[in-house]
Design a protein around this motif. Structure first.
Motif, mmCIF file in Angstrom:
data_model
loop_
_atom_site.group_PDB
_atom_site.id
_atom_site.type_symbol
_atom_site.label_atom_id
_atom_site.label_comp_id
_atom_site.label_asym_id
_atom_site.label_seq_id
_atom_site.Cartn_x
_atom_site.Cartn_y
_atom_site.Cartn_z
ATOM 1 N N PHE A 25 -30.192 74.394 -59.148
ATOM 2 C CA PHE A 25 -30.869 73.161 -59.554
ATOM 3 C C PHE A 25 -29.887 72.006 -59.545
ATOM 4 O O PHE A 25 -28.672 72.191 -59.480
ATOM 5 C CB PHE A 25 -31.464 73.315 -60.953
ATOM 6 N N SER A 26 -30.443 70.811 -59.664
ATOM 7 C CA SER A 26 -29.572 69.657 -59.807
ATOM 8 C C SER A 26 -30.300 68.637 -60.669
ATOM 9 O O SER A 26 -31.535 68.676 -60.798
ATOM 10 C CB SER A 26 -29.242 69.070 -58.446
ATOM 11 N N LYS A 27 -29.541 67.717 -61.250
ATOM 12 C CA LYS A 27 -30.163 66.715 -62.085
ATOM 13 C C LYS A 27 -30.289 65.427 -61.275
ATOM 14 O O LYS A 27 -29.286 64.833 -60.904
ATOM 15 C CB LYS A 27 -29.322 66.467 -63.335
ATOM 16 N N ILE A 28 -31.518 65.047 -60.978
ATOM 17 C CA ILE A 28 -31.731 63.796 -60.261
ATOM 18 C C ILE A 28 -32.626 62.918 -61.116
ATOM 19 O O ILE A 28 -33.720 63.328 -61.499
ATOM 20 C CB ILE A 28 -32.378 64.061 -58.879
ATOM 21 N N ASP A 29 -32.159 61.722 -61.468
ATOM 22 C CA ASP A 29 -32.914 60.807 -62.348
ATOM 23 C C ASP A 29 -33.362 61.508 -63.626
ATOM 24 O O ASP A 29 -34.537 61.473 -63.992
ATOM 25 C CB ASP A 29 -34.138 60.231 -61.608
ATOM 26 N N GLN A 30 -32.442 62.148 -64.311
ATOM 27 C CA GLN A 30 -32.711 62.802 -65.593
ATOM 28 C C GLN A 30 -33.698 63.954 -65.492
ATOM 29 O O GLN A 30 -34.202 64.420 -66.507
ATOM 30 C CB GLN A 30 -33.250 61.780 -66.630
ATOM 31 N N GLU A 31 -34.020 64.386 -64.304
ATOM 32 C CA GLU A 31 -34.947 65.517 -64.192
ATOM 33 C C GLU A 31 -34.267 66.653 -63.465
ATOM 34 O O GLU A 31 -33.517 66.437 -62.520
ATOM 35 C CB GLU A 31 -36.196 65.084 -63.414
ATOM 36 N N ARG A 32 -34.588 67.857 -63.912
ATOM 37 C CA ARG A 32 -34.011 69.026 -63.266
ATOM 38 C C ARG A 32 -34.848 69.367 -62.031
ATOM 39 O O ARG A 32 -36.039 69.596 -62.135
ATOM 40 C CB ARG A 32 -34.013 70.186 -64.246
ATOM 41 N N VAL A 33 -34.212 69.318 -60.892
ATOM 42 C CA VAL A 33 -34.934 69.533 -59.644
ATOM 43 C C VAL A 33 -34.352 70.748 -58.934
ATOM 44 O O VAL A 33 -33.132 70.927 -58.895
ATOM 45 C CB VAL A 33 -34.782 68.309 -58.717
ATOM 46 N N PHE A 34 -35.245 71.553 -58.355
ATOM 47 C CA PHE A 34 -34.779 72.697 -57.580
ATOM 48 C C PHE A 34 -34.222 72.212 -56.249
ATOM 49 O O PHE A 34 -34.892 71.497 -55.513
ATOM 50 C CB PHE A 34 -35.943 73.668 -57.349
ATOM 51 N N VAL A 35 -32.974 72.568 -55.962
ATOM 52 C CA VAL A 35 -32.385 72.089 -54.719
ATOM 53 C C VAL A 35 -31.915 73.229 -53.823
ATOM 54 O O VAL A 35 -31.213 72.999 -52.842
ATOM 55 C CB VAL A 35 -31.184 71.150 -54.978
ATOM 56 N N GLY A 36 -32.275 74.453 -54.170
ATOM 57 C CA GLY A 36 -31.860 75.572 -53.340
ATOM 58 C C GLY A 36 -30.355 75.731 -53.312
ATOM 59 O O GLY A 36 -29.698 75.659 -54.348
ATOM 60 N N LEU A 37 -29.811 75.900 -52.124
ATOM 61 C CA LEU A 37 -28.381 76.164 -52.009
ATOM 62 C C LEU A 37 -27.563 74.884 -51.806
ATOM 63 O O LEU A 37 -26.392 74.962 -51.438
ATOM 64 C CB LEU A 37 -28.131 77.139 -50.854
ATOM 65 N N ASP A 38 -28.177 73.743 -52.091
ATOM 66 C CA ASP A 38 -27.492 72.468 -51.868
ATOM 67 C C ASP A 38 -26.151 72.367 -52.592
ATOM 68 O O ASP A 38 -25.179 71.845 -52.049
ATOM 69 C CB ASP A 38 -28.388 71.303 -52.306
ATOM 70 N N ASN A 39 -26.117 72.855 -53.861
ATOM 71 C CA ASN A 39 -24.875 72.766 -54.619
ATOM 72 C C ASN A 39 -23.749 73.519 -53.930
ATOM 73 O O ASN A 39 -22.595 73.072 -53.937
ATOM 74 C CB ASN A 39 -25.072 73.332 -56.024
ATOM 75 N N PHE A 40 -24.114 74.661 -53.348
ATOM 76 C CA PHE A 40 -23.079 75.443 -52.670
ATOM 77 C C PHE A 40 -22.641 74.747 -51.392
ATOM 78 O O PHE A 40 -21.474 74.793 -51.027
ATOM 79 C CB PHE A 40 -23.597 76.848 -52.360
ATOM 80 N N ARG A 41 -23.616 74.079 -50.725
ATOM 81 C CA ARG A 41 -23.251 73.330 -49.522
ATOM 82 C C ARG A 41 -22.244 72.243 -49.912
ATOM 83 O O ARG A 41 -21.225 72.063 -49.256
ATOM 84 C CB ARG A 41 -24.499 72.720 -48.881
ATOM 85 N N THR A 42 -22.532 71.544 -51.013
ATOM 86 C CA THR A 42 -21.599 70.521 -51.494
ATOM 87 C C THR A 42 -20.239 71.139 -51.792
ATOM 88 O O THR A 42 -19.203 70.622 -51.386
ATOM 89 C CB THR A 42 -22.141 69.870 -52.776
ATOM 90 N N LEU A 43 -20.280 72.249 -52.492
ATOM 91 C CA LEU A 43 -19.032 72.872 -52.940
ATOM 92 C C LEU A 43 -18.169 73.307 -51.760
ATOM 93 O O LEU A 43 -16.954 73.101 -51.759
ATOM 94 C CB LEU A 43 -19.365 74.080 -53.824
ATOM 95 N N PHE A 44 -18.788 73.890 -50.745
ATOM 96 C CA PHE A 44 -17.996 74.434 -49.649
ATOM 97 C C PHE A 44 -17.691 73.409 -48.555
ATOM 98 O O PHE A 44 -16.689 73.505 -47.884
ATOM 99 C CB PHE A 44 -18.708 75.630 -49.006
ATOM 100 N N PHE A 45 -18.591 72.421 -48.370
ATOM 101 C CA PHE A 45 -18.424 71.572 -47.179
ATOM 102 C C PHE A 45 -18.220 70.093 -47.469
ATOM 103 O O PHE A 45 -17.666 69.393 -46.662
ATOM 104 C CB PHE A 45 -19.619 71.763 -46.231
#
Lengths: 304, 279
Positions: free
Chosen positions: A38-58
């Motif tokens: 998940f990620s926090k976008i505009d104070q709301e918890r949104v499902f973002v799939g593997l986006d966080n890992f994409r950010t982390l690795f790339f």
């Protein structure tokens, strides 16, 4: 047909442990893995799939820090494997010598650093290695090696190795004790049979004792691996959350702490923190599985 | 005896190596302790000298006692450690007894489930643990720490204790059953006293990591009222970095109780570790 009566005492015995373990350990673990998606976008918890890992690795900003922390962590682990465990084995081999006097005294003394907290260890070594106080330089001077002195904890190229060696100093007692116990459990008959065949001293260690304590060495290796990949305290206590100088001592534990809690101007981000925790979980899981299937199952256990 | 074993040169080399390593292990502790009793001038002039009448000073300890609430920190650490150990031993022994004594559907699976936590560090779940503690209102209480350490210690406790409980004789338990004792009485009166050595081992394994932990006190209970000794000394030393007397005294304050306990319990501790609990 009568149903067997329910044996109520079984759930009563099991409930407290299972409930606490599930609620405080397993549930948060699973939840952390879930939060990483998940990620926090505009104070709301949104499902973002593997986006966080994409950010982390790339993502350049994140991935540079992540790979740096991961690489440092492997170096940290390598030093423990190459220094801590051999020293522990040698000390244990000497201590287990049957005719050695004062062995209990040595054992207790060498184990002292292990009982101290990271805070004490970190600061004590920081003071001793400090160029201001000058204990380390004057001691090197006494043996004519003063030119070797450098502010080791303050230099990027030495700081991580120095901290790893401090950690080795602290924990050498654990491999020492476990190997010592394993060596003591080798029956005298085996050693004596070797002596009859002319295998004594060092040869007896290499050819008889070492193969017999290999399972213990395996356990120590995996304990070291798990311990090193969630290490945090020593680095935080001596170098702070920024793992200075210039992130050269940053490992996964400090990186996760900074990300999760924030530091200086950057706000804490629980979702990226969870992503790092998930990466740590994966690394530890791979390590443990490699050990269980690759090492332990192939290791020959001798019936003693 | 065999000559190779008693060669005096070998003995000499062995003692030499052990003394050398013992010095490495004890030297930093020794330096911190002696310098905490010296004046600032003596600390810098002769860091390796023992304090004498001229250089003796307690100024560092006075600063520490005035500035930091070390007795409160000590008390907090004590409460957390003792309560966690008690819960680990009680609940761990109960679960271990159920798993080793009774056969029921899913017992193998449950044992495996509980064993998972031996290898996986609980720190991985920190983000969600903090969430959990905030939502239950336990954050910044000692209960948060006690629960976390209990959960962390249970897997290994169940594992070790159930190994030992399998060795308790069935005849004894059956004799108790024939005498009409309840399963609870059999557990508390007959089985628990017999596995006391194993319980000591479990306690010893858990005590040091709980007492020394910095991560969870820092995250779950950082307020002044709930600081543990480890966190308290970390914060204190951070604030007094340039006051060497105070820093050295604070370090000694943190070392001395642990060292005293260690001197008392070192036999028990070393026997616990070497009793082959980790197989």
């Amino acid at each position: 047909m009568t149903r067997p009566r329910i044996r109520w005492h079984i759930p009563v015995f099991l409930a407290p442990a299972v409930v606490i373990y599930t609620a405080v350990m397993i549930f948060p673990l699973v939840n952390t893995l879930r939060l990483a998606l998940f990620s926090k976008i505009d104070q709301e918890r949104v499902f973002v799939g593997l986006d966080n890992f994409r950010t982390l690795f790339f993502d350049p900003i994140w991935s540079e820090q992540f790979w740096n922390a991961l690489g440092n962590n492997f170096w940290f682990f390598l030093i423990h494997m190459l220094v801590q465990n051999p020293i522990g084995i040698v000390l244990a081999a000497i201590l287990s010598h049957p005719r050695l006097r004062f062995s209990a005294l040595y054992r207790s003394a060498i184990f002292v650093p292990t009982i101290l907290s990271f805070v004490i260890v970190g600061f004590a070594w920081k003071l001793i290695l400090s160029p201001i106080w000058g204990i380390a330089p004057s001691m090197l001077d006494a043996v004519g090696l003063k030119s070797l002195f450098a502010p080791w904890l303050g230099k990027e190229e030495y700081a991580l190795t120095t901290l790893a060696l401090i950690s080795v100093w602290q924990f050498v007692g654990i491999p020492m004790m476990l190997i010592y116990a394993a060596l003591l459990s080798i029956p005298d008959e085996v050693i004596e049979a070797g002596e009859v065949d002319g295998i004594t001293g060092m040869a007896a260690f290499w050819k008889i004792k070492l193969p017999l304590i290999l399972p213990s060495i395996g356990i120590i290796s995996i304990l070291t691996f798990v311990g090193n990949f969630n290490a945090f305290d020593l680095i935080y206590a001596s170098q702070g959350a920024l793992a200075g100088p210039d992130y050269s001592t940053d490992i996964l534990g400090t990186f996760m702490y900074r990300t999760f809690f924030g530091f200086q101007l950057q706000l804490g981000d629980p979702h990226m923190g969870s992503a790092i925790a998930s990466a740590m979980f994966a690394i530890i899981l791979v390590g443990v599985c490699l050990y269980l299937y690759g090492v332990q199952s192939r290791m020959r256990r001798y019936q003693l | 005896m065999n000559k190779a074993r008693t060669n005096p040169l070998n003995t000499f080399a062995m003692h030499g190596a052990l003394i050398f390593y013992t010095l490495i292990a004890l030297f930093p502790v020794f330096v911190i302790l002696i310098n905490s009793f010296k004046t600032r001038k003596a600390i810098f002039k002769e860091p390796l000298a023992l304090p004498d009448t001229e250089s003796f000073s307690l100024i560092g300890y006075q600063t520490v006692l005035k500035q930091g609430d070390f007795f409160l920190y000590f008390q907090n650490s004590m409460i957390v450690t003792v309560a966690s150990l008690f819960l680990i031993l009680l609940f761990g022994a109960m679960a271990a007894y159920a798993l080793s004594e009774y056969r029921f559907r899913g017992s193998k699976l449950l044992g495996l489930y509980l064993a998972l936590g031996i290898m996986i560090p609980i720190r991985i779940g920190t983000v969600a643990i903090l969430d959990l503690m905030v939502s239950t209102g336990l954050v910044n209480t000692l209960w948060a720490l006690i629960l976390v350490y209990t959960a962390q210690g249970l897997p290994l406790a169940v594992f070790i204790l159930s190994e030992f409980m399998r060795q308790v004789s069935d005849d004894l338990k059956n004799a108790g059953r024939i005498d009409g004792l309840s399963e609870y009485t059999i557990f508390f009166r007959l089985v628990l006293p017999l596995v006391r050595p194993a319980m000591a081992t479990v306690a010893v394994f858990n005590m040091i990591p709980i007492w020394n932990d910095l991560w969870f006190p820092l995250i779950l209970a950082p307020t002044e009222a709930t600081k543990t000794l480890t966190l308290g000394s970390q914060v204190f030393i951070g604030q007094f970095v340039t006051d060497w007397n105070a820093v050295l005294s604070a370090l000694s304050f943190a070392i001395l109780p642990v060292l005293a306990l260690y001197v008392i319990f070192s036999r028990q501790l070393i026997r616990g570790i070497t009793s082959g609990a980790v197989k």
